[in-house]
Design a protein around this motif. Structure first.
Motif, PDB file in Angstrom:
ATOM      1  N   THR A 334       0.826  -1.208   0.000  1.00  0.00           N
ATOM      2  CA  THR A 334       0.000   0.000   0.000  1.00  0.00           C
ATOM      3  C   THR A 334       0.861   1.260   0.000  1.00  0.00           C
ATOM      4  O   THR A 334       0.412   2.313  -0.459  1.00  0.00           O
ATOM      5  CB  THR A 334      -0.925   0.022   1.228  1.00  0.00           C
ATOM      6  N   ARG A 335       2.098   1.151   0.487  1.00  0.00           N
ATOM      7  CA  ARG A 335       2.983   2.297   0.538  1.00  0.00           C
ATOM      8  C   ARG A 335       3.732   2.532  -0.767  1.00  0.00           C
ATOM      9  O   ARG A 335       4.528   3.475  -0.877  1.00  0.00           O
ATOM     10  CB  ARG A 335       4.016   2.129   1.666  1.00  0.00           C
ATOM     11  N   CYS A 336       3.510   1.703  -1.779  1.00  0.00           N
ATOM     12  CA  CYS A 336       4.219   1.829  -3.056  1.00  0.00           C
ATOM     13  C   CYS A 336       3.835   3.148  -3.737  1.00  0.00           C
ATOM     14  O   CYS A 336       2.643   3.412  -3.965  1.00  0.00           O
ATOM     15  CB  CYS A 336       3.884   0.658  -3.970  1.00  0.00           C
ATOM     16  N   PRO A 337       4.806   3.995  -4.103  1.00  0.00           N
ATOM     17  CA  PRO A 337       4.470   5.281  -4.727  1.00  0.00           C
ATOM     18  C   PRO A 337       4.057   5.169  -6.197  1.00  0.00           C
ATOM     19  O   PRO A 337       3.554   6.139  -6.768  1.00  0.00           O
ATOM     20  CB  PRO A 337       5.770   6.081  -4.579  1.00  0.00           C
ATOM     21  N   HIS A 338       4.270   4.012  -6.796  1.00  0.00           N
ATOM     22  CA  HIS A 338       3.949   3.829  -8.220  1.00  0.00           C
ATOM     23  C   HIS A 338       3.144   2.543  -8.399  1.00  0.00           C
ATOM     24  O   HIS A 338       3.619   1.583  -9.036  1.00  0.00           O
ATOM     25  CB  HIS A 338       5.227   3.781  -9.049  1.00  0.00           C
TER      26      HIS A 338
END
Length: 472
Positions: A334-338
């Motif tokens: 969920t913390r993935c920026p892309h």
């Protein structure tokens, strides 16, 4: 990330840009870190990630080691048993509808139903993309079955000639006849790894518990648990599987618990092997020795009635109920920026072409998760079998992908699965070694599970069991 970097893919467009035409780099500046716990699989994923990153200018770092809470991984590769812990904490993004839609390059509809609907999902919501499947086969010494002493021993004990086992009862009988004829053990040592021992047990229990004309009371979509959270280990099928384990243990060899090595050095003449183990069988002139034959995992001819514990109906053609625990699932944090690019990467890795490349590499022993992968003969040539046995291998693996998803039994996937597996394995070891009877062992294992359950609120347990079974 605490794991050391295994490799880094940092690529953009090849060559200078054409005059008047800007380079096609829609992902320029996108950096993704992918965590892979398997040292054999990681470089394969790295090479596949390079082919995705190169045309768009993205950067993919493949890190050796498992994904861990608080690390910097954007994308992770998990075993199906691990999925529940991550999903229940809300740390995984759901697979976008566009990726699951018809026409998307990943071809979601081409994935086997059990992988698509069960192993890659939590609470009925897909939270991962399958990248690899399970895969186990029976390996037997065909030269031993053809030996007149073995044939006579088997015929004298069971009234028919020896043959590759079609049922687990056949497997036990063949193990006993081989041991009697050769005067030495016929099976590999009992697995030392708790997860492997539990897997071997559940593969037998799946057919005995779920192979009949009616589903056992309380199982619904669950296998090891009722949907109210209670364990099902005391059900008739599980008790019978524990008895089977004790029966065949009398035929087990001593020494290191490596099934492929036991077959290779002659300590065993019959075994269930994973694909990774299958790839380690000895070769002669580049091919696996002709003495090793292949057969599908056994089924049951008449499953036990869930009430009486007796065979349910007259014997007939064997019924096979898959039990799936292996393979790999790609997930996005969920913390993935892309996230869009991350799912695009996973779709490339596990799509029809990428997935075929992974299962064709025998070192990690990645199993099929799409029926079409089994139809591609070239993917299985690397295991080193002649054309007939390559066909036997493909036929054996098709078993797991032909079954209805609801009928398939799957590995426990709740956040507490590691503790449950360890507690069960301790009782399985005791029953296999003759220290306790099958019924008592399953009662003790169920009691150990209930004791572990006391460490969690009742509503949490119900949520875990329902979500693991595909329900909210």
């Amino acid at each position: 990330m605490t794991a050391a970097l295994l490799l880094t893919v940092t690529v953009g467009c090849d060559g200078p840009p054409l005059p008047g035409k800007p380079p096609a780099t829609p992902n320029a500046g996108v950096v993704l870190t992918l965590a892979c716990p398997d040292p054999a699989l990681a470089p394969l994923l790295g090479r596949a990630a390079a082919s995705w990153a190169a045309p768009t200018g993205a950067t993919v770092r493949v890190a050796a080691g498992p994904m861990a809470p608080g690390d910097d991984a954007d994308v992770g590769v998990l075993r199906p048993a691990e999925l529940g812990a991550w999903a229940d904490r809300g740390e995984l993004l759901p697979v976008p509808a566009a990726v699951r839609a018809a026409g998307h390059p990943y071809q979601w509809g081409g994935v086997g139903a059990a992988y698509r609907e069960r192993l890659a999902a939590w609470g009925g919501q897909a939270v991962g993309l399958p990248l690899g499947g399970d895969g186990h086969v029976v390996v037997y010494r065909s030269d031993r079955l053809a030996d007149p002493r073995v044939a006579e021993t088997f015929r004298r004990k069971f009234g028919r000639p020896p043959a590759p086992p079609a049922t687990w009862e056949d497997f036990a009988e063949l193990a006993e006849a081989l041991a009697a004829a050769d005067g030495k053990p016929s099976l590999p040592p009992l697995p030392a790894d708790p997860a492997r021992l539990a897997d071997d047990f559940f593969r037998v229990a799946a057919g005995l518990d779920r192979g009949g004309p009616r589903r056992p009371e309380g199982s619904e979509l669950g296998f090891t648990h009722r949907l109210d959270g209670a364990p099902r280990l005391e059900a008739k099928g599980f008790v019978a599987a524990a008895g089977w384990l004790a029966r065949v243990d009398r035929c087990r060899a001593n020494g290191p618990p490596d099934a492929a090595a036991a077959l290779a050095d002659g300590r065993a003449s019959l075994a269930v092997l994973s694909l990774a183990e299958l790839a380690r069988l000895p070769r002669e002139n580049g091919a696996v020795a002709a003495r090793f034959g292949l057969a599908p995992l056994p089924g049951v001819r008449a499953a036990l009635d869930p009430v009486t514990g007796l065979p349910a109906g007259p014997p007939g053609p064997p019924t096979y109920v898959p039990y799936l625990s292996g393979g790999w699932v790609g997930v996005v944090r969920t913390r993935c920026p892309h996230p869009d690019q991350a799912f695009d990467l996973l779709a490339h890795l596990g799509g029809p072409a990428g997935g075929l490349d992974l299962i064709g590499a025998t070192t990690p022993g990645v199993g099929p998760f799409r029926p079409a992968q089994i139809d591609t003969t070239v993917a299985w040539l690397g295991y080193g079998f002649d054309p007939k046995r390559t066909g036997d291998l493909r036929a054996a693996l098709r078993h797991d992908l032909d079954a209805n998803a609801d009928r398939t039994a799957v590995v426990p996937r709740g956040p507490d699965q590691a503790a449950l597996t360890a507690a069960l394995a301790a009782e399985l070891k005791a029953v296999a070694e003759g220290k306790v009877g099958a019924e008592e062992a399953m009662g003790r294992a169920a009691g150990a599970w209930r004791a572990l359950d006391k460490g969690h609120p009742a509503d949490v347990l119900v949520r875990w069991r329902r979500k693991a079974a595909g329900l909210n």
